[in-house]
Design a protein around this motif. Structure first.
Motif, PDB file in Angstrom:
ATOM      1  N   GLY A  71      64.545  10.376  76.646  1.00  0.00           N
ATOM      2  CA  GLY A  71      64.397  11.425  75.648  1.00  0.00           C
ATOM      3  C   GLY A  71      65.610  11.545  74.741  1.00  0.00           C
ATOM      4  O   GLY A  71      65.824  12.591  74.124  1.00  0.00           O
ATOM      5  N   ASN A  72      66.409  10.475  74.637  1.00  0.00           N
ATOM      6  CA  ASN A  72      67.621  10.505  73.816  1.00  0.00           C
ATOM      7  C   ASN A  72      67.291   9.910  72.444  1.00  0.00           C
ATOM      8  O   ASN A  72      67.522   8.734  72.174  1.00  0.00           O
ATOM      9  CB  ASN A  72      68.733   9.706  74.500  1.00  0.00           C
ATOM     10  CG  ASN A  72      70.077   9.893  73.832  1.00  0.00           C
ATOM     11  OD1 ASN A  72      70.159  10.298  72.675  1.00  0.00           O
ATOM     12  ND2 ASN A  72      71.143   9.611  74.559  1.00  0.00           N
ATOM     13  N   SER A  73      66.735  10.735  71.562  1.00  0.00           N
ATOM     14  CA  SER A  73      66.262  10.240  70.270  1.00  0.00           C
ATOM     15  C   SER A  73      67.407   9.786  69.366  1.00  0.00           C
ATOM     16  O   SER A  73      67.222   8.888  68.536  1.00  0.00           O
ATOM     17  CB  SER A  73      65.433  11.314  69.560  1.00  0.00           C
ATOM     18  OG  SER A  73      66.194  12.487  69.358  1.00  0.00           O
ATOM     19  N   ALA A  74      68.605  10.378  69.517  1.00  0.00           N
ATOM     20  CA  ALA A  74      69.734   9.973  68.688  1.00  0.00           C
ATOM     21  C   ALA A  74      70.137   8.530  69.008  1.00  0.00           C
ATOM     22  O   ALA A  74      70.257   7.682  68.111  1.00  0.00           O
ATOM     23  CB  ALA A  74      70.911  10.923  68.895  1.00  0.00           C
ATOM     24  N   SER A  75      70.345   8.235  70.293  1.00  0.00           N
ATOM     25  CA  SER A  75      70.716   6.874  70.683  1.00  0.00           C
ATOM     26  C   SER A  75      69.605   5.897  70.342  1.00  0.00           C
ATOM     27  O   SER A  75      69.865   4.773  69.885  1.00  0.00           O
ATOM     28  CB  SER A  75      71.008   6.816  72.192  1.00  0.00           C
ATOM     29  OG  SER A  75      72.172   7.550  72.506  1.00  0.00           O
ATOM     30  N   GLU A  76      68.371   6.302  70.569  1.00  0.00           N
ATOM     31  CA  GLU A  76      67.229   5.447  70.241  1.00  0.00           C
ATOM     32  C   GLU A  76      67.295   4.986  68.788  1.00  0.00           C
ATOM     33  O   GLU A  76      67.191   3.794  68.482  1.00  0.00           O
ATOM     34  CB  GLU A  76      65.926   6.223  70.482  1.00  0.00           C
ATOM     35  CG  GLU A  76      64.683   5.567  69.911  1.00  0.00           C
ATOM     36  CD  GLU A  76      63.585   6.574  69.605  1.00  0.00           C
ATOM     37  OE1 GLU A  76      62.627   6.197  68.906  1.00  0.00           O
ATOM     38  OE2 GLU A  76      63.675   7.738  70.054  1.00  0.00           O
ATOM     39  N   THR A 349      61.018  10.905  80.063  1.00  0.00           N
ATOM     40  CA  THR A 349      60.772  11.562  78.779  1.00  0.00           C
ATOM     41  C   THR A 349      59.415  12.248  78.722  1.00  0.00           C
ATOM     42  O   THR A 349      59.197  13.127  77.886  1.00  0.00           O
ATOM     43  CB  THR A 349      60.883  10.536  77.630  1.00  0.00           C
ATOM     44  OG1 THR A 349      60.836  11.212  76.386  1.00  0.00           O
ATOM     45  CG2 THR A 349      59.735   9.546  77.671  1.00  0.00           C
ATOM     46  N   LEU A 350      58.490  11.868  79.616  1.00  0.00           N
ATOM     47  CA  LEU A 350      57.169  12.491  79.588  1.00  0.00           C
ATOM     48  C   LEU A 350      57.184  13.911  80.139  1.00  0.00           C
ATOM     49  O   LEU A 350      56.204  14.646  80.000  1.00  0.00           O
ATOM     50  CB  LEU A 350      56.158  11.621  80.344  1.00  0.00           C
ATOM     51  CG  LEU A 350      55.843  10.286  79.665  1.00  0.00           C
ATOM     52  CD1 LEU A 350      54.682   9.582  80.355  1.00  0.00           C
ATOM     53  CD2 LEU A 350      55.513  10.479  78.193  1.00  0.00           C
ATOM     54  N   ASP A 351      58.309  14.321  80.745  1.00  0.00           N
ATOM     55  CA  ASP A 351      58.454  15.743  81.058  1.00  0.00           C
ATOM     56  C   ASP A 351      58.350  16.555  79.777  1.00  0.00           C
ATOM     57  O   ASP A 351      57.773  17.647  79.753  1.00  0.00           O
ATOM     58  CB  ASP A 351      59.811  16.008  81.727  1.00  0.00           C
ATOM     59  CG  ASP A 351      59.897  15.432  83.131  1.00  0.00           C
ATOM     60  OD1 ASP A 351      58.837  15.110  83.699  1.00  0.00           O
ATOM     61  OD2 ASP A 351      61.019  15.302  83.652  1.00  0.00           O
ATOM     62  N   VAL A 352      58.904  16.005  78.687  1.00  0.00           N
ATOM     63  CA  VAL A 352      58.837  16.673  77.392  1.00  0.00           C
ATOM     64  C   VAL A 352      57.390  16.762  76.920  1.00  0.00           C
ATOM     65  O   VAL A 352      56.955  17.785  76.399  1.00  0.00           O
ATOM     66  CB  VAL A 352      59.699  15.926  76.346  1.00  0.00           C
ATOM     67  CG1 VAL A 352      59.502  16.525  74.950  1.00  0.00           C
ATOM     68  CG2 VAL A 352      61.167  15.973  76.739  1.00  0.00           C
ATOM     69  N   CYS A 353      56.627  15.683  77.113  1.00  0.00           N
ATOM     70  CA  CYS A 353      55.224  15.693  76.703  1.00  0.00           C
ATOM     71  C   CYS A 353      54.435  16.772  77.433  1.00  0.00           C
ATOM     72  O   CYS A 353      53.609  17.473  76.827  1.00  0.00           O
ATOM     73  CB  CYS A 353      54.590  14.326  76.960  1.00  0.00           C
ATOM     74  SG  CYS A 353      55.000  13.084  75.718  1.00  0.00           S
TER      75      CYS A 353
END
Length: 412
Positions: A71-76, A349-353
């Motif tokens: 869930g690290n969209s910045a690094s992604e 990251t699917l915890d966010v979903c």
């Protein structure tokens, strides 16, 4: 690097993503979501930002995908941005290579980056990095590509049909997704009047229909084709094409779910039904993929598109009057919930979903009449797949756990 062997940095990156699925006894007792961390760190430590090469591009793509799992969209986006810039510096799809297979690898890498660019830049609302290039050939047929070797030069005749390439179909679809994302954003920001909205909608709808109509028979969504691609080792790629197509359709027509519950317009009903059809077919291709060997879709993006499809099923539960359709929506929600739970066990990251689905359900409980309205909150919900969303209303979250029982759905 020995010919035919991947550099350690790529091996570590692939292991970081795949270890969660391993049944090796060495991982016994280790949380699947944590198994890749050591490999991910090793991959990152080996990255040389100054090495302008295909290997660096591939490593950055792997590291970007690893960042997505956390869930690290910045690094992604940083990793993907570096990959895109290196590809531009190298003029990757056009640079001279020693063999046809190396040239094709560059072409396939370029188009993969173009597709990644649309997803990742939209997710953080930043400009895209790779503008379309008309002088880049589409990828060739996968079976032909997999049968090529580095020993083959350019003199040997190779069948290079691009009318049967799965990746080429993904590229064509991705161009439509880019336009759908832009359309939804402009509508949410009130930058289009009703005439422009209707014109753009009809154009995008026609593009989706035309893509489907022009598909060769062997790539159409049938059980026979799914089994055939499974036998070729391409089943998951085939499934990914239709996950994209059905998701793009539910994205385009989603706004009409709200309008359908507010009006009796035949046009609105038509588009709302198209949204429901795309969402239903998306669910069906996921279910089918689990019944054919080597076709199951277990990557984390499946969680996002299933969450969107699930909200369409919630709409049917709330507003549908046909008992058969209500029962079907309930059945799909039950299956989706089970699949999402399984995916959450391997992708952090699917915890966010799941939190996003809970936030959407909370909005439905508080105001079913407005919860499907295509406002800026809804656009964020649809496209910013890795980012948490706040409550749609001003009420603070009560922190409760979301479950199917809250919708009156049980598994009896």
């Amino acid at each position: 690097m020995a010919r035919g062997k991947a550099p350690k940095i790529l091996l570590y990156g692939m292991m970081a993503l795949s270890a969660r699925f391993s049944k090796n006894a060495a991982f016994h007792g280790t949380d699947p979501r944590l198994r890749g961390k050591t490999y991910a760190k090793a991959c990152a430590n080996l990255l040389d930002w100054n090495q302008v090469s295909l290997t660096t591009i591939q490593a950055c793509v792997l590291l970007g995908a690893i960042a997505v799992t956390e869930g690290n969209s910045a690094s992604e986006n940083i990793y993907y941005a570096v990959a895109c810039r290196i590809a531009q510096l190298l003029d990757l799809p056009n640079c001279k290579m020693e063999s046809r297979v190396e040239q094709e690898i560059n072409i396939r890498t370029w188009w993969s980056l173009c597709m990644i660019d649309v997803w990742s830049s939209t997710g953080v609302r930043l400009p895209r990095l790779l503008p379309p290039k008309e002088n880049v050939s589409l990828p060739i047929d996968e079976v032909v590509f997999l049968g090529m070797s580095r020993d083959r030069g350019f003199d040997e005749t190779i069948q290079t049909s691009r009318n049967s390439s799965l990746l080429a179909e993904m590229v064509r679809l991705n161009y439509i997704l880019q336009q759908i994302n832009d359309f939804n954003i402009r509508v949410a920001e009130s930058k289009l009047d009703s005439v422009a909205i209707q014109g753009d909608l009809e154009d995008l709808s026609s593009q989706l229909d035309r893509w489907l109509d022009e598909l060769p028979d062997h790539i159409r969504d049938t059980r026979e084709n799914l089994e055939r691609f499974s036998a070729l080792g391409l089943g998951r790629v085939f499934v990914a094409i239709y996950l994209g197509y059905y998701h793009f359709g539910q994205m385009l027509f989603y706004r009409f779910l709200h309008e359908d519950s507010q009006s009796t317009s035949l046009r609105t009903r038509h588009y709302a039904n198209k949204c429901k059809e795309h969402a239903g077919r998306l669910c069906d291709i996921v279910y089918a993929s689990e019944t054919v060997p080597n076709c199951d879709a277990k990557y984390n993006m499946v969680g996002h598109v299933l969450v969107i499809a699930s909200t369409v099923q919630i709409h049917s539960l709330l507003f549908e009057s046909n008992d058969t359709n209500v029962a079907l929506a309930k059945e799909r929600l039950e299956k989706n919930f089970c699949i999402l739970t399984q995916l959450c066990a391997v992708w952090p990251t699917l915890d966010v979903c799941m939190d996003r689905l809970m936030a959407f359900h909370k909005a439905c409980r508080e105001s079913a009449d407005t919860s499907f309205c295509m406002d800026q909150w809804m656009v964020r919900f649809l496209v910013e797949f890795a980012s948490p969303v706040t409550d749609k209303t001003s009420h603070a979250s009560d922190g409760s756990q979301w479950s199917l029982a809250e919708l009156g759905i049980t598994s009896d």
